[in-house]
Design an enzyme around this catalytic site. Structure first.
Site, short mmCIF file in Angstrom:
data_model
loop_
_atom_site.label_atom_id
_atom_site.label_comp_id
_atom_site.label_asym_id
_atom_site.label_seq_id
_atom_site.Cartn_x
_atom_site.Cartn_y
_atom_site.Cartn_z
N THR A 1 -5.00 3.50 22.15
CA THR A 1 -4.11 4.41 21.42
C THR A 1 -4.25 5.87 21.88
O THR A 1 -5.35 6.36 22.08
CB THR A 1 -4.45 4.34 19.92
OG1 THR A 1 -4.27 3.00 19.51
CG2 THR A 1 -3.55 5.25 19.11
N GLY B 1 -12.75 3.70 17.79
CA GLY B 1 -13.94 3.28 17.05
C GLY B 1 -15.17 3.26 17.94
O GLY B 1 -15.07 2.97 19.13
N GLU C 1 0.09 -4.74 -41.26
CA GLU C 1 0.66 -3.90 -42.30
C GLU C 1 1.96 -4.43 -42.86
O GLU C 1 2.29 -4.19 -44.00
CB GLU C 1 0.87 -2.47 -41.76
CG GLU C 1 -0.46 -1.75 -41.54
CD GLU C 1 -0.32 -0.56 -40.60
OE1 GLU C 1 0.81 -0.28 -40.15
OE2 GLU C 1 -1.36 0.07 -40.32
#
Ligand SMILES: *[C@@H]1O[C@H](CO)[C@@H](O)[C@H](O)[C@H]1NC(C)=O
Ligand SMILES: *[C@@H]1O[C@H](CO)[C@@H](O)[C@H](O)[C@H]1NC(C)=O
Ligand SMILES: *[C@@H]1O[C@H](CO)[C@@H](O)[C@H](O)[C@H]1NC(C)=O
Length: 580
Positions: free
Chosen positions: A93, A132, A369
């Site tokens: 790359t 890398g 309720e």
């Protein structure tokens, strides 16, 4: 983290099972591709950074030597790699060329008198990026244009020394640390630059193209483009390794999320023990499809692995198998997407589903309720207005009309609400199910309703903002984005609208075309909108790159001079300004 990862790589690669795997590569033992792929999966499960770094050294660098080099290269480079005499990196790359390897600009010029190649980075766009192991590795497999007598023979791969065994860089090589890699702090990525770095002629990996001492170029594949494709095809196994890594992460995440869901308890029928969260409908709906996907991927990627084994075994080496390359490239994209969405769901659904939990708590409270029936009927009342008129809305001419889109999101919310009320009412009143169970069996429905509600409110508020915009030019711009937002919502839920005959197949297709058209139509306006966000320079650069020093940040993300400046010159800064 980096030092630790490096130690882990050294330890792992010293294990007999891994040494054997590399030996099998050298000897081309039957099924060695599949076996290494599975080892890669297991490594990634143990520690992703270690898996990635081993992948760089052995799959990418080692793979380049094995698949692009001749027999001599394999003996010379793979053997010492196995013995951990050095480590490598893979430099394909470039800053200006990611996927388009054909367009790389790094040069390898043959110097006939010295019998050497001279490796050069001619411009900034030619810098090797995101490499890398760049901060540790000794050798790089560098892709560069092979130039003989001023003529390029296309990209080839060369072994270039980067630093000696003591970690000192060789003259002519510059490495810039790209610093933290979020989620993978143990992996060192860097930028490489070469300034007249000389390498021996033998360092060209020459399976698909070689240079003789007298400077003649030879290749077993005459056609330049076919040759280039063959080189890329040779890297197919390395690409499949990414799928095995993605699968490893999915399996790890799913194991944690599913075990946890089977043990943790939350909510339940009144006055009884809470149920395990795996009993909640939304929990299974989010996790089980990913598990099924992980299984499907396991079988499909093993299948691809066996195809590679057979090719390599028969010596075909992938040169002619374009369908297999397409399969592997597709698996790579699909599996990495599946991995990200799987892990995201795993994280979210073990962290507690806040919206549903809140809804559940609220309704349970209300039920205590008031009698359930009156609650449900009240709710149904509020939702039951003039539904029928909406059915008239699917005229072809109105799809691009905001009013049409608003009606559509209203319609969806109301239908979902009515349907939910009816279902729960039936279960509770007629079938006498307890409220918790009735609610739970409708959880998917409830989630859809919550989302439909948010869709309606966001589109409504957007439309109001457009209507109230004081400036005509800004209003026109905002209106386009509002239309886009509404169109995107409808496109996303088109299956539902089709199920409810709110869209015809024709209008549904029209919505898709409208979406594509609008996205294209607003791409220049987008520059005006983001400049109205007025985000300071400092915020933009440092945190995104994850880099502390401004100097390094500039190396990574230079100012986007062309587009933005051009846009500014043509149109004045929008007045919507700081409001966004
Ligand atoms: C899988 O997804 C996780 C989480 O988003 C990410 O950190 C990891 O790099 C991904 N792995 C692969 C191989 O895509
Ligand atoms: C959009 O549709 C509404 C009616 O649904 C109509 O009143 C209006 O004129 C239409 N707008 C445009 C721009 O066609
Ligand atoms: C943009 O932000 C800067 C501070 O970073 C501020 O001085 C300026 O007024 C803002 N522009 C607008 C249009 O609000």
């Amino acid at each position: 983290m980096r030092t630790l990862t490096f130690q882990r790589v050294t330890f792992t690669m010293g294990l007999p099972v891994l040494k054997r795997a590399i030996q099998e590569q050298v000897e081309k033992t039957r099924n060695f591709v599949s076996r290494s792929l599975v080892i890669g999966e297991v490594l990634s499960i143990a520690d992703m950074a270690t898996g990635v770094k081993c992948g760089v050294i052995y799959w990418l660098f080692g793979g380049a030597v094995r698949n692009l080099g001749g027999p001599a290269h394999i003996t010379q480079w793979l053997q010492p790699l196995q013995e951990q005499k050095y480590t490598g990196m893979f430099a394909m790359t470039e800053r200006g060329h990611g996927s388009n390897v054909r367009g790389i600009q790094t040069e390898a010029t043959f110097d006939f008198s010295a019998q050497e190649f001279v490796i050069d980075t001619p411009c900034k766009n030619a810098e090797k990026m995101y490499i890398g192991n760049a901060m540790y590795g000794n050798y790089a497999a560098v892709f560069a244009q092979l130039i003989i007598n001023g003529r390029s023979q296309g990209p080839h791969c060369f072994i270039v020394p980067v630093r000696d065994e003591n970690g000192r860089l060789y003259p002519g090589v510059t490495v810039v640390d790209m610093m933290h890699k979020e989620g993978l702090h143990g992996v060192d990525n860097g930028i490489l630059r070469f300034d007249s770095v000389r390498i021996p002629r033998e360092n060209l990996l020459d399976k698909f193209g070689s240079v003789s001492p007298d400077g003649q170029y030879h290749s077993p594949i005459k056609d330049k483009s076919a040759r280039f494709n063959a080189m890329l095809a040779a890297l197919t196994p390395s690409r499949l390794a990414v799928t095995f890594q993605a699968m490893g992460s999915m399996k790890l995440g799913l194991t944690i999320a599913i075990r946890y869901s089977h043990s943790r308890r939350q909510f339940g029928p009144k006055a009884r023990e809470e149920v395990k969260i795996i009993e909640h409908q939304t929990q299974t709906l989010r996790l089980m499809p990913h598990l099924a996907t992980a299984l499907a991927l396991t079988f499909a990627s093993r299948y691809a692995g066996t195809l590679l084994d057979e090719d390599v075994f028969r010596g075909k080496e992938l040169v002619n198998s374009r369908p297999l390359q397409a399969l592997v490239a597709g698996l790579k994209a699909f599996s990495t997407w599946a991995n990200v969405s799987c892990l995201q769901d795993c994280r979210e659904c073990t962290g507690g589903v806040v919206v549903v939990r809140e809804l559940l708590a609220q309704y349970t409270k209300q039920c205590e309720e008031r009698p359930v029936s009156s609650l449900l009927w009240n709710w149904a009342e509020s939702g039951s207005d003039r539904l029928r008129t909406s059915f008239l809305a699917f005229n072809m001419d109105t799809v691009g009309n905001l009013t049409f889109l608003l009606k559509a999101v209203h319609f969806r919310e109301r239908i979902l609400q009515r349907g939910l009320v009816a279902r729960i009412y039936y279960k509770v009143m007629t079938e006498k199910e307890d409220f918790f169970r009735a609610w739970n069996s409708c959880l998917h429905h409830i989630t859809c309703l919550s989302l439909a509600h948010i869709h309606r409110v966001t589109l409504e508020q957007f439309c109001l903002a457009v209507r109230n915009c004081p400036d005509q030019e800004d209003q026109a711009l905002l209106k386009k984005f509002c239309l886009l937002y509404g169109t995107k919502l409808m496109f996303q839920e088109r299956a539902w609208y089709l199920e409810h005959k709110y869209l015809t197949p024709m209008t549904s297709m029209r919505i898709r075309r409208q979406l594509l058209h609008l996205c294209d139509a607003v791409k220049d306006d987008a520059l005006r909108v983001i400049s109205a966000f007025n985000i300071s320079h400092a915020s933009l650069h440092a945190p995104i790159a994850g880099i502390a020093t401004p100097k390094a940040a500039w190396v990574l993300y230079p100012a986007p001079q062309h587009s933005l400046a051009g846009e500014r010159a043509r149109s004045p800064r929008p007045k919507l300004g700081a409001k966004l």
